[in-house]
Design a protein around this motif. Structure first.
Motif, PDB file in Angstrom:
ATOM      1  N   GLN A 182       0.417  -0.893  -0.170  1.00 34.97           N
ATOM      2  CA  GLN A 182      -0.058   0.286   0.213  1.00 34.97           C
ATOM      3  C   GLN A 182       0.917   1.179   0.012  1.00 34.97           C
ATOM      4  N   PHE A 183       2.028   1.483   0.813  1.00 32.33           N
ATOM      5  CA  PHE A 183       2.891   2.540   1.136  1.00 32.33           C
ATOM      6  C   PHE A 183       3.423   2.446  -0.526  1.00 32.33           C
ATOM      7  N   ALA A 184       3.302   2.065  -1.119  1.00 28.96           N
ATOM      8  CA  ALA A 184       4.695   2.442  -2.173  1.00 28.96           C
ATOM      9  C   ALA A 184       3.742   2.141  -3.326  1.00 28.96           C
ATOM     10  N   ALA A 185       2.105   1.623  -3.742  1.00 29.04           N
ATOM     11  CA  ALA A 185       1.903   2.170  -4.453  1.00 29.04           C
ATOM     12  C   ALA A 185       0.693   2.978  -4.397  1.00 29.04           C
ATOM     13  N   PHE A 186       0.656   3.924  -3.068  1.00 29.85           N
ATOM     14  CA  PHE A 186       0.345   5.337  -3.044  1.00 29.85           C
ATOM     15  C   PHE A 186       1.841   6.148  -3.593  1.00 29.85           C
ATOM     16  N   TYR A 187       2.462   6.459  -3.218  1.00 29.60           N
ATOM     17  CA  TYR A 187       3.765   7.322  -3.762  1.00 29.60           C
ATOM     18  C   TYR A 187       4.571   6.241  -5.237  1.00 29.60           C
ATOM     19  N   PHE A 188       3.523   5.430  -5.834  1.00 28.04           N
ATOM     20  CA  PHE A 188       3.839   5.502  -7.304  1.00 28.04           C
ATOM     21  C   PHE A 188       2.616   6.417  -7.820  1.00 28.04           C
ATOM     22  N   VAL A 189       1.710   5.712  -7.851  1.00 24.47           N
ATOM     23  CA  VAL A 189       0.426   6.825  -8.445  1.00 24.47           C
ATOM     24  C   VAL A 189      -0.097   8.281  -8.279  1.00 24.47           C
ATOM     25  N   SER A 190       0.574   8.582  -7.078  1.00 26.59           N
ATOM     26  CA  SER A 190       0.833  10.306  -7.401  1.00 26.59           C
ATOM     27  C   SER A 190       1.940  10.718  -7.761  1.00 26.59           C
ATOM     28  N   LEU A 191       2.679   9.748  -7.824  1.00 23.68           N
ATOM     29  CA  LEU A 191       3.686  10.273  -9.195  1.00 23.68           C
ATOM     30  C   LEU A 191       3.717   9.898 -10.578  1.00 23.68           C
ATOM     31  N   TYR A 192       2.661   9.178 -10.542  1.00 27.94           N
ATOM     32  CA  TYR A 192       2.267   9.076 -12.119  1.00 27.94           C
ATOM     33  C   TYR A 192       1.279   9.785 -12.063  1.00 27.94           C
ATOM     34  N   LEU A 193       0.579  10.385 -11.395  1.00 30.75           N
ATOM     35  CA  LEU A 193      -0.274  11.126 -12.330  1.00 30.75           C
ATOM     36  C   LEU A 193       0.365  12.764 -11.734  1.00 30.75           C
ATOM     37  N   GLN A 194       1.209  12.970 -11.305  1.00 28.02           N
ATOM     38  CA  GLN A 194       1.768  14.042 -11.342  1.00 28.02           C
ATOM     39  C   GLN A 194       2.921  14.257 -12.923  1.00 28.02           C
ATOM     40  N   GLN A 195       3.973  12.789 -13.141  1.00 26.14           N
ATOM     41  CA  GLN A 195       4.877  12.686 -13.857  1.00 26.14           C
ATOM     42  C   GLN A 195       4.686  12.926 -15.182  1.00 26.14           C
ATOM     43  N   VAL A 196       3.422  11.832 -14.976  1.00 22.05           N
ATOM     44  CA  VAL A 196       2.940  11.148 -16.529  1.00 22.05           C
ATOM     45  C   VAL A 196       1.821  11.915 -17.887  1.00 22.05           C
ATOM     46  N   LEU A 197       0.949  12.033 -16.337  1.00 23.76           N
ATOM     47  CA  LEU A 197      -0.061  12.894 -16.583  1.00 23.76           C
ATOM     48  C   LEU A 197      -0.252  14.299 -16.367  1.00 23.76           C
ATOM     49  N   ASP A 198       0.335  14.526 -16.243  1.00 24.34           N
ATOM     50  CA  ASP A 198       0.748  16.310 -16.021  1.00 24.34           C
ATOM     51  C   ASP A 198      -0.640  16.764 -14.961  1.00 24.34           C
ATOM     52  N   TYR A 199      -1.010  15.885 -13.655  1.00 22.40           N
ATOM     53  CA  TYR A 199      -2.134  16.674 -13.036  1.00 22.40           C
ATOM     54  C   TYR A 199      -1.557  17.662 -12.015  1.00 22.40           C
ATOM     55  N   SER A 200      -1.865  18.463 -11.845  1.00 23.90           N
ATOM     56  CA  SER A 200      -1.433  19.710 -10.533  1.00 23.90           C
ATOM     57  C   SER A 200      -1.662  18.349  -9.459  1.00 23.90           C
ATOM     58  N   ALA A 201      -1.015  19.051  -8.106  1.00 24.98           N
ATOM     59  CA  ALA A 201      -1.161  18.553  -7.108  1.00 24.98           C
ATOM     60  C   ALA A 201      -2.191  18.598  -6.124  1.00 24.98           C
ATOM     61  N   ALA A 202      -3.584  20.209  -6.430  1.00 24.13           N
ATOM     62  CA  ALA A 202      -4.794  19.908  -6.525  1.00 24.13           C
ATOM     63  C   ALA A 202      -5.540  18.504  -6.798  1.00 24.13           C
ATOM     64  N   THR A 203      -5.429  18.393  -8.267  1.00 23.56           N
ATOM     65  CA  THR A 203      -6.199  17.068  -9.003  1.00 23.56           C
ATOM     66  C   THR A 203      -5.528  15.666  -8.196  1.00 23.56           C
ATOM     67  N   THR A 204      -3.858  16.160  -8.549  1.00 23.30           N
ATOM     68  CA  THR A 204      -4.228  15.146  -7.785  1.00 23.30           C
ATOM     69  C   THR A 204      -4.420  14.822  -6.463  1.00 23.30           C
ATOM     70  N   GLY A 205      -4.766  15.073  -5.317  1.00 28.64           N
ATOM     71  CA  GLY A 205      -5.108  14.969  -4.190  1.00 28.64           C
ATOM     72  C   GLY A 205      -6.777  14.352  -4.882  1.00 28.64           C
ATOM     73  N   ALA A 206      -7.369  15.128  -5.415  1.00 33.37           N
ATOM     74  CA  ALA A 206      -8.447  14.988  -5.297  1.00 33.37           C
ATOM     75  C   ALA A 206      -8.832  13.742  -6.720  1.00 33.37           C
ATOM     76  N   ALA A 207      -8.012  13.268  -6.797  1.00 28.89           N
ATOM     77  CA  ALA A 207      -8.339  11.668  -7.580  1.00 28.89           C
ATOM     78  C   ALA A 207      -8.018  10.856  -6.576  1.00 28.89           C
ATOM     79  N   PHE A 208      -7.122  10.702  -5.364  1.00 30.50           N
ATOM     80  CA  PHE A 208      -7.864   9.734  -4.554  1.00 30.50           C
ATOM     81  C   PHE A 208      -9.390   9.526  -3.276  1.00 30.50           C
ATOM     82  N   LEU A 209      -9.703  10.788  -3.735  1.00 29.18           N
ATOM     83  CA  LEU A 209     -11.322  10.374  -3.414  1.00 29.18           C
ATOM     84  C   LEU A 209     -11.910   9.369  -3.220  1.00 29.18           C
ATOM     85  N   PRO A 210     -11.912   8.245  -4.736  1.00 35.66           N
ATOM     86  CA  PRO A 210     -12.791   7.212  -4.573  1.00 35.66           C
ATOM     87  C   PRO A 210     -11.618   6.189  -3.386  1.00 35.66           C
ATOM     88  N   PHE A 211     -10.714   6.422  -3.360  1.00 36.65           N
ATOM     89  CA  PHE A 211     -10.085   5.686  -2.708  1.00 36.65           C
ATOM     90  C   PHE A 211      -9.892   5.621  -1.149  1.00 36.65           C
TER      91      PHE A 211
END
Length: 519
Positions: free
Chosen positions: A298-327
């Motif tokens: 779980q710890f690793a997945a949180f880390y890598f999914v948040s980096l994926y959203l920002q560094q691959v999909l170019d999400y902003s910090a706020a949008t990245t945070g909102a993407a974790f609401l389903p979790f």
């Protein structure tokens, strides 16, 4: 006649544990427990989304950046057993208040850090405060809440607070970083600490001790922390020094020596952090191994999914945070379901189903984290499946890790399971970071494609860890070890809106809120 406002104590070992005279007091206790648990979990993940901003501001190297997370997790995990024992020895309220002060001061200092070294040092000291707070929060439930449906619900809320705190940490970290910069994610703890200090004085009664307090096992704590730190250091540096290199083998060898010395010390001191006989309880051992594997993934997945959203999909910090609401939603669904099923379904089955469901979710993530991904195709579905599975594991793993434990060792058992959580998370993140870096480095596509491949592979390995945890629970966990039992006739699980029933003066001994009294 007893004054109804008086807290009537019951004695366990050398410590007198008061009972609660009113539902209001019980509610305040639960507020403190849940908020403490959410806060220490939040601080494990709140910096994840802010990492790119922290790297730019304080000139971190790519491998050094993980230490913003690991410095906190390592001292947290390494000192947790000492933190649990301190609560047993000097009083839980006194230790809780001290831990809150340390955590708040170091959060403020971390937000003011001017260099990478300062930030890592202050994050490590935050972990010291968390190491006191987390096991005490768990122990307060096992000591004050009667075994059965009420404790199952309390453990469900406790686990949900930890998991949702981690997910909300990503959300808050993203929104706050974009709004006011990365430092605000550490300053956020200060008002929370202020509220908790006031609430703890109101809701957590002072323990009264009979006789002198035993001396804390400082040597054991230092050996445990040094050993786990060397272990993670050896793993995290395999991106530079291969597994077969002299440097890695020497580092891992030193870690094994230190951890062996810890075991030797624990067998010789009068008040050990970890009484080795705890490891003769099959349920305790299996539950802790399950927790180790679960949070490694779980710890690793949180880390890598948040980096994926920002560094691959170019999400902003706020949008990245909102993407974790389903979790967050999935965690609430899973933990609520588990708390309602805890008295009717074997914990072994809940852990097996939950672990398998989480493994499927991580596997789904690994299949869709591509350079052309999106929230709908790569995040939404896997997040709900994974988080629901993890939520189902919360109640049974907490209960299985403490079943049959003597009241005087409640803090020790709580420290052990929380230590497994943090150390598993640190080692998992360190190991899977090297996997991601290796895959990215060998990828012959563009930069984004290479990053996506590395992150997807790391998350896929997380799924394998969860699958192994599910198999372990099904094969090795004794039946009914989680304390699950069919309720008596007419008994039902309380709803999420009902208060935990307090223990009043004059209640029969069978209702005393002591851990291990499975009833």
């Amino acid at each position: 006649m007893t004054d109804p406002k008086t807290i009537v104590p019951t004695t366990t070992a050398n410590q007198t544990i008061p009972r609660y005279p009113s539902e209001k007091s019980a509610r305040w206790l639960l507020v403190v427990v849940l908020l403490v648990q959410a806060m220490v979990a939040l601080d494990t993940s709140v910096v994840n989304v802010a990492l790119p901003h922290i790297r730019s501001a304080l000139d971190f190297s790519p491998s050094g950046l993980t230490w913003v997370v690991n410095a906190y997790s390592l001292t947290f995990g390494g000192l947790i057993m000492l933190g649990g024992r301190i609560g047993d020895m000097v009083g839980r309220r006194r230790a809780l208040l001290a831990g809150l002060v340390v955590f708040g001061v170091e959060s403020l200092a971390g937000g003011l850090a001017q260099s990478s070294g300062e930030l890592i040092a202050f994050r490590a000291m935050q972990g010291v405060g968390a190491a006191v707070l987390a096991p005490i929060a768990f122990t307060l439930i096992t000591v004050y809440v009667p075994a059965g449906p009420e404790r199952a619900r309390a453990l469900g809320l406790w686990g949900a607070a930890a998991a949702v705190g981690g997910a909300v940490g990503v959300l808050a970290g993203g929104v706050l970083t974009q709004w006011a910069g990365w430092r605000i994610v550490l300053f956020l703890n200060v008002p929370i600490i202020g509220f908790l200090l006031a609430a703890a004085r109101r809701g957590v009664p002072a323990d009264r001790r009979e006789g002198p307090a035993p001396r804390p096992d400082v040597v054991g704590a230092l050996l445990a922390t040094a050993g786990t730190s060397m272990l993670v250091l050896g793993v995290i540096r395999t991106d530079i020094h291969p597994w077969g290199s002299a440097t890695t083998l020497l580092t891992l060898g030193v870690a094994m020596v230190l951890l062996t010395a810890f075991a030797v010390v624990e067998n010789r001191v009068s008040a050990p952090l970890l009484r080795m006989r705890l490891l003769t309880h099959r349920s305790v051992v299996v539950a802790n191994l399950f927790v180790l594997l679960l949070f490694s993934g779980q710890f690793a997945a949180f880390y890598f999914v948040s980096l994926y959203l920002q560094q691959v999909l170019d999400y902003s910090a706020a949008t990245t945070g909102a993407a974790f609401l389903p979790f967050c939603a999935g965690m609430l669904l899973g933990s609520t379901t588990a708390s309602r099923l805890a008295t009717r379904v074997e914990g072994r089955l809940l852990l097996t189903v939950g672990g398998a469901l989480a493994a499927v979710g991580f596997g789904w993530f690994a299949a869709v984290l591509g350079v052309d991904g999106s929230f709908l195709t790569s995040i939404l579905g896997p997040s709900i499946v994974t988080s629901t599975g993890i939520g189902l594991c919360v109640v049974p793993m907490g209960t299985a890790a403490t079943v049959g434990i003597a009241p005087a060792e409640a803090g020790m058992a709580a420290g052990l399971i929380t230590s497994s959580r943090q150390i598993g998370g640190s080692i998992g993140l360190a190991a899977l970071a090297t996997v991601a870096i290796a895959v990215t480095g060998r990828h012959d596509g563009g930069a984004r494609a290479a990053l996506a491949a590395g992150y997807a592979t790391a998350v896929g390995v997380s799924g394998l860890l969860l699958g192994l945890a599910a198999v372990l629970a099904f094969v090795a966990l004794p039946a009914r070890s989680s304390g699950s039992a069919t309720p008596d006739a007419g008994q039902r699980m309380p709803t999420a809106c009902e208060p935990i029933r307090p223990v009043h003066a004059g209640v029969p001994d069978s209702w005393q809120p002591l851990p291990g009294s499975q009833g």
